[in-house]
Design a protein around this motif. Structure first.
Motif, PDB file in Angstrom:
ATOM      1  N   TYR A  95     -11.032  -2.628  -3.641  1.00 50.75           N
ATOM      2  CA  TYR A  95     -10.372  -3.079  -2.391  1.00 50.75           C
ATOM      3  C   TYR A  95     -11.094  -4.478  -1.810  1.00 50.75           C
ATOM      4  O   TYR A  95     -10.499  -5.421  -1.638  1.00 50.75           O
ATOM      5  N   VAL A  96     -12.426  -4.526  -1.964  1.00 50.28           N
ATOM      6  CA  VAL A  96     -13.122  -5.664  -1.377  1.00 50.28           C
ATOM      7  C   VAL A  96     -12.893  -6.690  -2.514  1.00 50.28           C
ATOM      8  O   VAL A  96     -12.647  -8.015  -1.927  1.00 50.28           O
ATOM      9  N   CYS A  97     -12.702  -6.559  -3.641  1.00 52.56           N
ATOM     10  CA  CYS A  97     -12.693  -7.766  -4.560  1.00 52.56           C
ATOM     11  C   CYS A  97     -11.272  -8.211  -4.534  1.00 52.56           C
ATOM     12  O   CYS A  97     -11.266  -9.417  -4.973  1.00 52.56           O
ATOM     13  N   ALA A  98     -10.449  -7.414  -4.441  1.00 50.66           N
ATOM     14  CA  ALA A  98      -9.041  -7.892  -4.275  1.00 50.66           C
ATOM     15  C   ALA A  98      -8.657  -8.668  -2.762  1.00 50.66           C
ATOM     16  O   ALA A  98      -7.986  -9.572  -3.105  1.00 50.66           O
ATOM     17  N   ASN A  99      -9.436  -8.091  -2.007  1.00 52.19           N
ATOM     18  CA  ASN A  99      -9.091  -8.776  -0.422  1.00 52.19           C
ATOM     19  C   ASN A  99     -10.169  -9.739   0.014  1.00 52.19           C
ATOM     20  O   ASN A  99      -9.703 -10.634   0.663  1.00 52.19           O
ATOM     21  N   GLY A 100     -11.288  -9.687  -0.438  1.00 53.98           N
ATOM     22  CA  GLY A 100     -12.438 -10.251   0.114  1.00 53.98           C
ATOM     23  C   GLY A 100     -12.781  -9.812   1.353  1.00 53.98           C
ATOM     24  O   GLY A 100     -12.373  -9.165   2.001  1.00 53.98           O
ATOM     25  N   GLY A 101     -13.680 -10.910   2.206  1.00 55.06           N
ATOM     26  CA  GLY A 101     -14.084 -10.537   3.423  1.00 55.06           C
ATOM     27  C   GLY A 101     -15.207  -9.377   3.566  1.00 55.06           C
ATOM     28  O   GLY A 101     -15.794  -8.940   2.675  1.00 55.06           O
ATOM     29  N   MET A 102     -15.298  -8.705   4.832  1.00 54.00           N
ATOM     30  CA  MET A 102     -15.907  -7.689   5.324  1.00 54.00           C
ATOM     31  C   MET A 102     -15.243  -6.682   5.613  1.00 54.00           C
ATOM     32  O   MET A 102     -14.131  -6.853   6.267  1.00 54.00           O
ATOM     33  N   VAL A 103     -15.304  -5.490   5.197  1.00 53.61           N
ATOM     34  CA  VAL A 103     -14.654  -4.126   5.246  1.00 53.61           C
ATOM     35  C   VAL A 103     -15.196  -2.872   5.917  1.00 53.61           C
ATOM     36  O   VAL A 103     -16.506  -2.759   5.409  1.00 53.61           O
ATOM     37  N   LEU A 104     -14.696  -2.324   6.772  1.00 53.02           N
ATOM     38  CA  LEU A 104     -15.252  -1.087   7.089  1.00 53.02           C
ATOM     39  C   LEU A 104     -14.648  -0.072   6.406  1.00 53.02           C
ATOM     40  O   LEU A 104     -13.333   0.155   6.607  1.00 53.02           O
ATOM     41  N   ILE A 105     -15.571   0.902   5.868  1.00 57.36           N
ATOM     42  CA  ILE A 105     -14.677   1.993   4.986  1.00 57.36           C
ATOM     43  C   ILE A 105     -15.062   3.370   5.910  1.00 57.36           C
ATOM     44  O   ILE A 105     -16.184   3.574   6.335  1.00 57.36           O
ATOM     45  N   THR A 106     -13.803   4.090   6.205  1.00 58.98           N
ATOM     46  CA  THR A 106     -14.348   5.472   6.622  1.00 58.98           C
ATOM     47  C   THR A 106     -13.239   6.292   6.011  1.00 58.98           C
ATOM     48  O   THR A 106     -12.034   6.210   6.247  1.00 58.98           O
ATOM     49  N   GLY A 107     -13.993   7.302   5.526  1.00 51.71           N
ATOM     50  CA  GLY A 107     -13.003   8.189   4.616  1.00 51.71           C
ATOM     51  C   GLY A 107     -12.132   7.338   3.817  1.00 51.71           C
ATOM     52  O   GLY A 107     -12.552   6.378   2.961  1.00 51.71           O
ATOM     53  N   ASN A 108     -10.697   7.527   3.623  1.00 53.70           N
ATOM     54  CA  ASN A 108      -9.957   6.826   2.961  1.00 53.70           C
ATOM     55  C   ASN A 108      -9.553   5.567   3.425  1.00 53.70           C
ATOM     56  O   ASN A 108      -8.764   4.885   3.014  1.00 53.70           O
TER      57      ASN A 108
END
Ligand code: MEV
Length: 289
Positions: free
Chosen positions: A125-138
């Protein structure tokens, strides 16, 4: 001929805890993997089960050239970056018209297959979309990008993410009364850090706490401890393991003026330093002839 690239990623907070549904924050970083795909009757390509699977899933044949700025098995998501960049380049070269979400989901399915069931949805997900990502469960939510100054330190001790995840699972089964409060504490500090995301000094302190908790989970390594201590002693706001641990990489959050000092200290401890910052592009087209 189509060339696409995809960035690496670091976990700022919450690795391992995310496996148990706790929140985590990951960030794409500047170093990338570049993949060129060309339609060809006699395809030549590097030996890689990830690349083979990309062509099988997309149902086409072509030649591939890969240039990577990311060391494999270091915890920076290089296999996800290769897979996302290869799928994107195939999509472009053969005019398949798939959207970015499809590329990220297909890359995750490929990682899962090649890695025999264990893959990180965060990496793809992060490498397809870039930026900073909050992950919670799915669920994954993009956060407003912060211009954090980061030095990555590679211990050059290669590790297996699957093995480290299994090790934490074993600890949790054997000592749930110890492991679960540590995972809860990592989740709590990730949320506290989110409230201070614009304050690198505070974030550094949360990183130090997160590192101590990862060591308590048993994913530390003498080589990563050495790099973390060297980074802190040379002026970083904070430093921690990033990714699965057991070797791999550390990240140090730094004042801009201390970045090269911190990188020098990491290199003096036999690590490889990368001075970097956030990547906000994700998978990106480089050229198409
Ligand atoms: C590995 O980069 C991070 C872990 O949390 C595993 C995962 O999130 O899939 C250890």
């Amino acid at each position: 001929m189509a060339t696409w690239s995809a960035p690496g990623k670091v976990f700022l907070f919450g690795e391992h805890a995310v496996v148990y549904g706790k929140p985590g924050v990951a960030m794409a970083i500047k170093p990338r993997v570049f993949v060129t795909v060309r339609k060809s009757r006699n395809p030549t390509r590097p030996k890689s089960p990830y690349i083979d699977e990309c062509f099988r899933m997309m149902g086409v044949r072509g030649s591939v050239y890969v240039h990577s700025q990311l060391q494999s098995s270091s915890g920076l998501g290089s296999s996800a970056a290769v897979t996302v960049a290869t799928l994107s380049a195939i999509n472009d070269e053969f005019n398949l018209g798939h959207a970015r979400e499809y590329i990220a989901e297909t890359a995750f399915a490929i990682e899962k297959k090649v890695q025999k069931g264990r893959a990180s949805p965060t990496d793809t997900y992060v490498c397809a979309n870039g930026g900073m990502v909050l992950i919670t469960g799915n669920s994954k939510r993009r956060l407003p990008p912060e211009n954090l100054q980061v030095v990555v330190g590679n211990t050059l001790v290669s590790h297996s993410t699957a093995k480290m995840v299994e090790q934490v699972g074993n600890l949790r089964r054997k000592h749930p009364e110890v492991a679960n409060p540590i995972l809860d504490a990592i989740g709590a500090l990730t949320l506290a850090a989110l409230h201070n995301i614009g304050n690198p000094k505070e974030l550094g302190q949360y990183m130090d706490m997160n590192h101590a908790l990862l060591e308590a989970l048993g994913v530390g390594h003498p080589a990563s401890s050495k790099l973390v201590l060297a980074a802190r002693a040379s002026g970083a706001y904070g430093a921690k393991i990033t990714g699965a641990g057991g070797g791999g990489c550390i990240i140090a959050l730094c004042p801009r003026r201390a970045k090269s000092r911190v990188a020098g200290a990491i290199e003096a401890c036999e690590g490889r330093a990368i001075i970097t910052t956030i990547d906000t592009d994700g998978a990106r087209k480089e050229k198409h002839d």
